[in-house]
Design a protein around this motif. Structure first.
Motif, PDB file in Angstrom:
ATOM      1  N   ALA A  47       6.086  -3.541   0.960  1.00 22.00           N
ATOM      2  CA  ALA A  47       5.966  -4.536  -0.097  1.00 22.00           C
ATOM      3  C   ALA A  47       6.676  -4.314  -1.159  1.00 22.00           C
ATOM      4  O   ALA A  47       7.167  -5.195  -2.107  1.00 22.00           O
ATOM      5  CB  ALA A  47       4.605  -4.871  -0.429  1.00 22.00           C
ATOM      6  N   ARG A  48       7.208  -3.038  -1.407  1.00 19.81           N
ATOM      7  CA  ARG A  48       8.267  -2.712  -2.518  1.00 19.81           C
ATOM      8  C   ARG A  48       9.390  -3.576  -2.587  1.00 19.81           C
ATOM      9  O   ARG A  48      10.017  -4.151  -3.539  1.00 19.81           O
ATOM     10  CB  ARG A  48       8.557  -1.361  -2.369  1.00 19.81           C
ATOM     11  CG  ARG A  48       7.620  -0.193  -2.467  1.00 19.81           C
ATOM     12  CD  ARG A  48       8.243   1.130  -2.137  1.00 19.81           C
ATOM     13  NE  ARG A  48       7.069   2.152  -2.488  1.00 19.81           N
ATOM     14  CZ  ARG A  48       6.247   2.695  -1.455  1.00 19.81           C
ATOM     15  NH1 ARG A  48       6.174   2.016  -0.284  1.00 19.81           N
ATOM     16  NH2 ARG A  48       5.300   3.618  -1.783  1.00 19.81           N
ATOM     17  N   PRO A  51       7.629  -8.224  -1.189  1.00 19.55           N
ATOM     18  CA  PRO A  51       6.143  -8.237  -1.677  1.00 19.55           C
ATOM     19  C   PRO A  51       5.568  -9.659  -1.011  1.00 19.55           C
ATOM     20  O   PRO A  51       4.313  -9.858  -0.998  1.00 19.55           O
ATOM     21  CB  PRO A  51       6.580  -8.985  -3.037  1.00 19.55           C
ATOM     22  CG  PRO A  51       7.927  -9.186  -3.126  1.00 19.55           C
ATOM     23  CD  PRO A  51       8.679  -8.526  -2.117  1.00 19.55           C
ATOM     24  N   GLU A  52       6.204 -10.187   0.030  1.00 17.93           N
ATOM     25  CA  GLU A  52       5.507 -11.411   0.779  1.00 17.93           C
ATOM     26  C   GLU A  52       4.577 -10.685   1.610  1.00 17.93           C
ATOM     27  O   GLU A  52       3.603 -11.496   2.159  1.00 17.93           O
ATOM     28  CB  GLU A  52       6.618 -12.049   1.816  1.00 17.93           C
ATOM     29  CG  GLU A  52       7.587 -12.853   1.080  1.00 17.93           C
ATOM     30  CD  GLU A  52       8.870 -11.942   0.477  1.00 17.93           C
ATOM     31  OE1 GLU A  52       9.705 -12.574   0.170  1.00 17.93           O
ATOM     32  OE2 GLU A  52       8.875 -10.901   0.844  1.00 17.93           O
ATOM     33  N   LEU A  53       4.663  -9.398   2.059  1.00 15.76           N
ATOM     34  CA  LEU A  53       3.719  -8.824   2.939  1.00 15.76           C
ATOM     35  C   LEU A  53       2.182  -8.811   2.167  1.00 15.76           C
ATOM     36  O   LEU A  53       1.296  -8.291   2.911  1.00 15.76           O
ATOM     37  CB  LEU A  53       4.051  -7.254   3.066  1.00 15.76           C
ATOM     38  CG  LEU A  53       5.295  -7.160   3.807  1.00 15.76           C
ATOM     39  CD1 LEU A  53       5.465  -5.524   4.187  1.00 15.76           C
ATOM     40  CD2 LEU A  53       5.271  -7.778   5.160  1.00 15.76           C
ATOM     41  N   LEU A  54       2.457  -9.028   0.959  1.00  8.42           N
ATOM     42  CA  LEU A  54       0.969  -8.901   0.203  1.00  8.42           C
ATOM     43  C   LEU A  54       0.325 -10.494   0.486  1.00  8.42           C
ATOM     44  O   LEU A  54      -0.812 -10.518  -0.138  1.00  8.42           O
ATOM     45  CB  LEU A  54       1.036  -8.574  -1.407  1.00  8.42           C
ATOM     46  CG  LEU A  54       1.726  -7.375  -1.609  1.00  8.42           C
ATOM     47  CD1 LEU A  54       1.923  -7.209  -2.873  1.00  8.42           C
ATOM     48  CD2 LEU A  54       0.853  -6.135  -1.110  1.00  8.42           C
ATOM     49  N   CYS A 211       5.142   3.682  -7.995  1.00 11.84           N
ATOM     50  CA  CYS A 211       6.619   3.377  -8.064  1.00 11.84           C
ATOM     51  C   CYS A 211       6.265   1.697  -8.476  1.00 11.84           C
ATOM     52  O   CYS A 211       5.164   1.269  -9.124  1.00 11.84           O
ATOM     53  CB  CYS A 211       6.908   3.078  -6.565  1.00 11.84           C
ATOM     54  SG  CYS A 211       5.756   2.335  -5.614  1.00 11.84           S
ATOM     55  N   VAL A 212       7.257   0.939  -8.268  1.00 15.24           N
ATOM     56  CA  VAL A 212       7.193  -0.455  -8.797  1.00 15.24           C
ATOM     57  C   VAL A 212       6.032  -1.482  -8.044  1.00 15.24           C
ATOM     58  O   VAL A 212       5.797  -2.529  -8.535  1.00 15.24           O
ATOM     59  CB  VAL A 212       8.594  -1.235  -8.769  1.00 15.24           C
ATOM     60  CG1 VAL A 212       9.552  -0.319  -9.696  1.00 15.24           C
ATOM     61  CG2 VAL A 212       9.092  -1.075  -7.374  1.00 15.24           C
ATOM     62  N   LEU A 213       5.734  -0.829  -6.767  1.00 14.35           N
ATOM     63  CA  LEU A 213       4.730  -1.726  -6.330  1.00 14.35           C
ATOM     64  C   LEU A 213       3.478  -2.001  -7.171  1.00 14.35           C
ATOM     65  O   LEU A 213       2.937  -3.046  -6.790  1.00 14.35           O
ATOM     66  CB  LEU A 213       4.214  -0.857  -4.863  1.00 14.35           C
ATOM     67  CG  LEU A 213       3.258  -1.738  -4.008  1.00 14.35           C
ATOM     68  CD1 LEU A 213       3.712  -3.138  -3.632  1.00 14.35           C
ATOM     69  CD2 LEU A 213       2.922  -0.790  -2.815  1.00 14.35           C
ATOM     70  N   GLY A 221       1.400 -12.375  -5.760  1.00 15.30           N
ATOM     71  CA  GLY A 221       2.831 -11.660  -5.477  1.00 15.30           C
ATOM     72  C   GLY A 221       3.854 -11.574  -6.708  1.00 15.30           C
ATOM     73  O   GLY A 221       4.797 -11.199  -6.540  1.00 15.30           O
ATOM     74  N   GLU A 222       2.986 -11.977  -8.084  1.00 16.91           N
ATOM     75  CA  GLU A 222       4.009 -11.955  -9.123  1.00 16.91           C
ATOM     76  C   GLU A 222       4.234 -10.626  -9.648  1.00 16.91           C
ATOM     77  O   GLU A 222       3.400  -9.728  -9.597  1.00 16.91           O
ATOM     78  CB  GLU A 222       3.363 -12.913 -10.267  1.00 16.91           C
ATOM     79  CG  GLU A 222       3.137 -14.366  -9.888  1.00 16.91           C
ATOM     80  CD  GLU A 222       2.452 -14.948 -10.861  1.00 16.91           C
ATOM     81  OE1 GLU A 222       2.401 -14.410 -11.859  1.00 16.91           O
ATOM     82  OE2 GLU A 222       2.098 -16.097 -10.900  1.00 16.91           O
ATOM     83  N   LYS A 223       5.723 -10.551 -10.277  1.00 19.70           N
ATOM     84  CA  LYS A 223       6.119  -9.202 -10.540  1.00 19.70           C
ATOM     85  C   LYS A 223       6.097  -9.231 -12.102  1.00 19.70           C
ATOM     86  O   LYS A 223       6.255 -10.206 -12.706  1.00 19.70           O
ATOM     87  CB  LYS A 223       7.526  -8.846 -10.253  1.00 19.70           C
ATOM     88  CG  LYS A 223       7.497  -8.854  -8.688  1.00 19.70           C
ATOM     89  CD  LYS A 223       8.996  -8.089  -8.252  1.00 19.70           C
ATOM     90  CE  LYS A 223       9.260  -8.258  -6.711  1.00 19.70           C
ATOM     91  NZ  LYS A 223      10.585  -7.782  -6.576  1.00 19.70           N
TER      92      LYS A 223
END
Length: 273
Positions: A47-48, A51-54, A211-213, A221-223
């Motif tokens: 997902a790093r 992110p669709e995996l989340l 990490c950024v995850l 899924g928002e960053k």
């Protein structure tokens, strides 16, 4: 101190499943990260980058894990342990190459269609052994498809302390821990050396480099920038860390509510073992 949450991640980088009790195994908790998605080169997908995996939920049923697409509501059931006769291939996880079985093609197609990338679902059989980092190995421990170590321990007080600095509550789910405990002091887990949960002994290894995850909301899924920005202000040995990796000494059962006792502490988080 007591165990507040037990979380496994049946498929690497997908959602976690909360359990009331779990069997401790040499690779980590039973069923944790034994499945993984790989690309056309049999390299791991996380997902790093995707992110669709989340955007799937996973629930544990009697004999299977149910993967549900939050958007469409469609679902896929896969067995708790894969017993199929798919081909054995070499897959890559970071710098490690390890044997895995390719699962049913239909499962990979179902996930590929919804994630939007071409991928296959693979399973780590019992015959496949992936060693942990030798700098932290005590008795030639092995690990599943987790990033590097069998278990991740996180204190609720550490999460609370970090949220106070950020000013916005963030769920412990962002940090993908396995063993979440209540009580004690914030970041106390960094120094745990020998500890017991219920009657099962464990050994603390080192802080988990983040990490950024952690900046991706596991629900939407928002960053964003947090909590990585806040963590960067409290580095340990020059590294952005949160939670501590651990290995099991005993392989029994643990359950939510188990008391935790720390029998010895390290002088510093990165003490050599």
């Amino acid at each position: 101190m007591f165990l507040n949450d037990i979380i496994i991640y049946p498929i690497k980088s997908l959602a976690g499943v909360r359990l009331n009790e779990a069997k401790v195994e040499p690779r980590g908790l039973k069923y944790d990260r034994r499945y993984m998605l790989v690309d056309e080169n049999n390299r791991f997908i996380t997902a790093r980058k995707f992110p669709e995996l989340l955007m799937f939920t996973i629930s544990m049923e009697e004999n299977s894990f149910k993967i549900k697409d939050r958007e469409s509501g469609d679902s896929l059931n896969i067995p708790l342990e894969y017993q199929g006769k798919g081909p054995l291939v070499k897959v890559t996880v970071w710098d490690d190459t390890v044997d895995a079985v390719i699962c049913d093609e239909d499962w990979g197609s179902w996930l590929s269609e919804r994630v939007g990338i071409d991928c296959k679902l693979v399973y780590m059989p019992d015959s496949s052994e992936r060693p942990i980092g030798q700098n932290w190995s005590i008795n030639n421990e092995i690990v599943s498809f987790a990033d590097g170590y069998p278990l991740l321990v996180i204190g609720s007080e550490s999460v609370h302390n970090l949220n106070e600095k950020i000013g916005t509550p963030m769920s412990v789910d962002r940090f993908r821990g396995n063993l979440i405990f209540s009580g004690g002091e914030a970041y106390d887990e960094f120094r745990w050396k020998d500890f017991v949960i219920g009657e099962n002994r464990f050994r603390g290894l080192k802080p988990c480099v983040r990490c950024v995850l952690t900046t991706i909301d596991p629900v939407t899924g928002e960053k964003g920038k947090e909590p990585f920005t806040a963590l960067a202000t409290q580095k340990v040995d020059g590294k952005v860390v949160f939670g501590q990796h651990a290995v099991a000494v005993d392989f029994g059962e643990i359950k939510v509510g188990d008391d935790i006792k720390v029998n010895s502490y390290k002088d510093s988080p990165y003490d050599p073992l």
